[in-house]
Scaffold this motif. Structure first.
Motif, PDB file in Angstrom:
ATOM      1  N   ARG A 268      -3.050   6.598  -4.661  1.00 46.51           N
ATOM      2  CA  ARG A 268      -1.973   5.657  -4.983  1.00 46.51           C
ATOM      3  C   ARG A 268      -0.836   6.373  -5.715  1.00 46.51           C
ATOM      4  O   ARG A 268       0.332   6.133  -5.460  1.00 46.51           O
ATOM      5  CB  ARG A 268      -2.492   4.504  -5.851  1.00 46.51           C
ATOM      6  CG  ARG A 268      -3.396   3.558  -5.106  1.00 46.51           C
ATOM      7  CD  ARG A 268      -3.468   2.202  -5.786  1.00 46.51           C
ATOM      8  NE  ARG A 268      -3.901   2.271  -7.168  1.00 46.51           N
ATOM      9  CZ  ARG A 268      -5.170   2.248  -7.553  1.00 46.51           C
ATOM     10  NH1 ARG A 268      -6.136   2.153  -6.661  1.00 46.51           N
ATOM     11  NH2 ARG A 268      -5.479   2.303  -8.830  1.00 46.51           N
TER      12      ARG A 268
ATOM     13  N   SER B 116       0.829  -1.213   0.000  1.00 42.73           N
ATOM     14  CA  SER B 116       0.000   0.000   0.000  1.00 42.73           C
ATOM     15  C   SER B 116       0.850   1.244   0.000  1.00 42.73           C
ATOM     16  O   SER B 116       0.554   2.212  -0.698  1.00 42.73           O
ATOM     17  CB  SER B 116      -0.863   0.099   1.255  1.00 42.73           C
ATOM     18  OG  SER B 116      -1.693  -0.946   1.384  1.00 42.73           O
ATOM     19  N   SER B 117       1.929   1.209   0.808  1.00 41.60           N
ATOM     20  CA  SER B 117       2.747   2.412   0.915  1.00 41.60           C
ATOM     21  C   SER B 117       3.420   2.738  -0.413  1.00 41.60           C
ATOM     22  O   SER B 117       3.797   3.867  -0.666  1.00 41.60           O
ATOM     23  CB  SER B 117       3.792   2.259   2.025  1.00 41.60           C
ATOM     24  OG  SER B 117       4.890   1.508   1.555  1.00 41.60           O
ATOM     25  N   MET B 118       3.567   1.706  -1.281  1.00 33.25           N
ATOM     26  CA  MET B 118       4.179   1.952  -2.592  1.00 33.25           C
ATOM     27  C   MET B 118       3.141   2.354  -3.623  1.00 33.25           C
ATOM     28  O   MET B 118       3.464   2.538  -4.794  1.00 33.25           O
ATOM     29  CB  MET B 118       4.879   0.691  -3.079  1.00 33.25           C
ATOM     30  CG  MET B 118       6.180   0.415  -2.389  1.00 33.25           C
ATOM     31  SD  MET B 118       6.891  -1.078  -3.089  1.00 33.25           S
ATOM     32  CE  MET B 118       6.933  -2.106  -1.671  1.00 33.25           C
ATOM     33  N   GLY B 119       1.891   2.431  -3.211  1.00 36.43           N
ATOM     34  CA  GLY B 119       0.848   2.835  -4.152  1.00 36.43           C
ATOM     35  C   GLY B 119       0.391   1.708  -5.057  1.00 36.43           C
ATOM     36  O   GLY B 119      -0.002   1.943  -6.198  1.00 36.43           O
ATOM     37  N   ALA B 120       0.415   0.445  -4.546  1.00 35.83           N
ATOM     38  CA  ALA B 120      -0.041  -0.687  -5.353  1.00 35.83           C
ATOM     39  C   ALA B 120      -1.570  -0.709  -5.406  1.00 35.83           C
ATOM     40  O   ALA B 120      -2.228  -0.460  -4.403  1.00 35.83           O
ATOM     41  CB  ALA B 120       0.473  -1.993  -4.757  1.00 35.83           C
TER      42      ALA B 120
ATOM     43  N   LEU C  35       5.189  -1.190 -10.502  1.00 31.22           N
ATOM     44  CA  LEU C  35       3.858  -0.678 -10.161  1.00 31.22           C
ATOM     45  C   LEU C  35       3.554   0.588 -10.949  1.00 31.22           C
ATOM     46  O   LEU C  35       2.427   0.828 -11.348  1.00 31.22           O
ATOM     47  CB  LEU C  35       3.748  -0.381  -8.655  1.00 31.22           C
ATOM     48  CG  LEU C  35       3.956  -1.559  -7.703  1.00 31.22           C
ATOM     49  CD1 LEU C  35       3.756  -1.107  -6.266  1.00 31.22           C
ATOM     50  CD2 LEU C  35       3.016  -2.705  -8.014  1.00 31.22           C
TER      51      LEU C  35
ATOM     52  N   LEU D  99      -1.913   5.764   5.092  1.00 33.68           N
ATOM     53  CA  LEU D  99      -2.100   4.317   5.292  1.00 33.68           C
ATOM     54  C   LEU D  99      -3.155   4.141   6.373  1.00 33.68           C
ATOM     55  O   LEU D  99      -3.917   3.182   6.376  1.00 33.68           O
ATOM     56  CB  LEU D  99      -0.797   3.652   5.740  1.00 33.68           C
ATOM     57  CG  LEU D  99       0.211   3.210   4.683  1.00 33.68           C
ATOM     58  CD1 LEU D  99       1.363   2.477   5.329  1.00 33.68           C
ATOM     59  CD2 LEU D  99      -0.424   2.366   3.611  1.00 33.68           C
TER      60      LEU D  99
END
Lengths: 235, 251
Positions: free
Chosen positions: B78, A140-144, B109, B54
């Motif tokens: 995101r 999540s923190s990587m924006g996945a 990503l 988060l």
């Protein structure tokens, strides 16, 4: 020496005897491969997504949804708790709808696929539960996106468990497939029952069981090996 | 750079409900290293997770890089997170991917083409001093090396902010010093704003320009800390960095 010779003689006679059925044996092996092959395909194409959904719908997970979880969870449990032969029989109308007939190898693959999806989805859910939750936090923190989390993180970390689960499942599909003679599915198990057991030809029965043992052993061996090679979690 | 405005967050329901963060406001200057210190349970990790949403705060605003993150959702959030790197106490690497593979993830990503990705991964691995460990899996690396891979991963997308959650708490003192050197180096050469959450006073005082103290979900004070800037002359620091790297790799 005489003893060795007589053993060789016996084995020779044994193979000659069994080989009179070689056409039937090859046909039976082919039918088992068709039934089990279709079940494996169903397990991967449907069981994997269903198992993933089971995991994701759990409380505290990505798609936490109590109703969907309860629905899928009970569906999987109900299918797995059916006595298998009764599942086969009760599914006849559905089988007829899908493949046009309720008899034969293809028809037999339908109930087998249903049990395959239920069996494998549960094992998929278990493998995914073993993935540390922190990995998804990093994702999540990587924006996945959610799909990226599933394919780039969950499946990557759970891959050895997924392979091992598929191995275990495949072996139980083989076991389930042995009773498919009931709807004319054929296969190795059916051959052993009809030629070996019902016609009192113990030699044939023993031979078929040996084939099954070799089949199961080699599947388990390759599955375990693949899973071990894929697992980099420990050095 | 980072601005928290009256953010609050509570967990649990009914009688189990507790206020993890209680109306905290905080401004972190661009290009600074900001420490957040407090006892465990004070809410410092939650506060850090609020900075990249988060944890979504119950109320208040979070502005990073001039963008109000609390007003974003889904895709936009995101994308905003891609310019905010994050590292963790337990590294949180993907253990079935090599060091190279882990650093490559954020670029995958962001759908960066393969050739550019390769170049960038090698570049950041070199930056943290691990170019020769690219093919190893996390299980084959020491704690300090794992944290360097995590730092490289967080830097891959060239973020403007790096959030560090207890980055040295599972490392021995010598390795800790090595990681702090890397963080300082990132701040000085790349101009990345760094926020460090820690319960270790030496860590925070040794590296931070400003330090905020938390207690029971509240920010009780923020002080400037000149030690962070004035610390060790340039030359000595460089040597220390190199020699510690050497000693770490030999373990």
């Amino acid at each position: 020496m005489d003893y060795v010779n007589s053993v060789i003689q016996y084995l020779n006679d044994y193979f000659a005897y069994v080989m009179q059925y070689q056409d039937e044996i090859w046909q039976a092996i082919g039918q088992t491969f068709v039934m089990v092959g279709i079940s494996i395909a169903a397990a991967i194409l449907l069981g994997l997504p269903v198992g993933t959904l089971l995991f994701l719908c759990r409380k505290g997970q990505l798609y936490a949804n109590r109703w969907l979880f309860t629905l899928l969870n009970s569906l999987v449990n109900v299918i797995r708790s059916f006595p298998f032969l009764l599942l086969v029989v009760s599914m006849i109308p559905l089988t007829r709808l899908i493949v046009g007939t309720s008899l034969g190898t293809l028809a037999a693959a339908v109930p087998l696929s249903v049990i395959a999806v239920a069996t494998y989805s549960r094992l998929v859910e278990q493998s995914l539960l073993e993935v540390p939750k922190e990995v998804l936090e990093a994702a999540s923190s990587m924006g996945a996106s959610k799909l990226q989390m599933i394919f780039k993180f969950l499946y990557v970390e759970a891959r050895s468990g997924l392979v091992l689960g598929l191995t275990t499942s495949t072996i139980s599909f083989i076991s389930y497939s042995t009773v498919m003679g009931i709807v004319g599915g054929g296969g190795v198990g059916d051959f052993a029952i009809r030629y070996g057991y019902q016609r009192f030809e113990t030699e044939i029965m023993v031979f078929t069981i040996i084939i099954m043992i070799i089949l199961v052993q080699s599947i388990q061996f390759s599955g375990s090996l693949a899973s071990r090679l894929l697992d980099k979690r420990r050095s | 750079m980072i601005s928290l405005q009256e953010v609050s967050k509570s967990f649990g329901n009914g009688s189990d409900r507790y206020q993890a963060i209680d109306a905290v406001s905080l401004d972190i200057a661009e290009g600074s290293i900001h420490g957040i210190i407090g006892a465990s349970g004070a809410g410092k990790s939650t506060l850090l997770r609020i900075m990249n949403v988060l944890e979504r705060p119950d109320s208040g605003r979070v502005v990073v890089n001039g963008q109000e993150l609390t007003s974003l959702g889904g895709r936009q959030l995101r994308e905003a997170r891609r310019s905010i790197g994050m590292i963790f106490q337990l590294f949180q690497l993907v253990s079935n991917r090599t060091a190279y593979g882990n650093v490559s993830i954020p670029l995958e990503l962001a759908k960066v083409p393969k050739a550019d990705r390769m170049k960038r991964v090698q570049e950041v691995l070199r930056f943290v001093g691990l170019e020769d460990k690219a093919k190893l899996y996390p299980a084959q690396l020491s704690g300090g090396q794992k944290q360097r891979v995590a730092i490289a991963r967080a830097l891959a997308n060239s973020p403007s902010v790096l959030l560090c959650d207890e980055p040295t708490s599972s490392l021995d003192p010598q390795t800790t010093a090595g990681i702090l050197d890397v963080l300082r180096h990132i701040n000085r050469t790349l101009g990345v704003t760094i926020v460090i959450v820690s319960h270790e006073m030496e860590v925070v005082n040794g590296i931070c320009d400003a330090v905020s103290v938390m207690e029971d979900g509240r920010l009780i004070r923020t002080y400037q800390n000149n030690a962070g800037r004035a610390e060790a002359p340039e030359q000595e620091r460089g040597q220390g960095y190199r020699s510690r790297r050497g000693s770490e790799e030999s373990d």
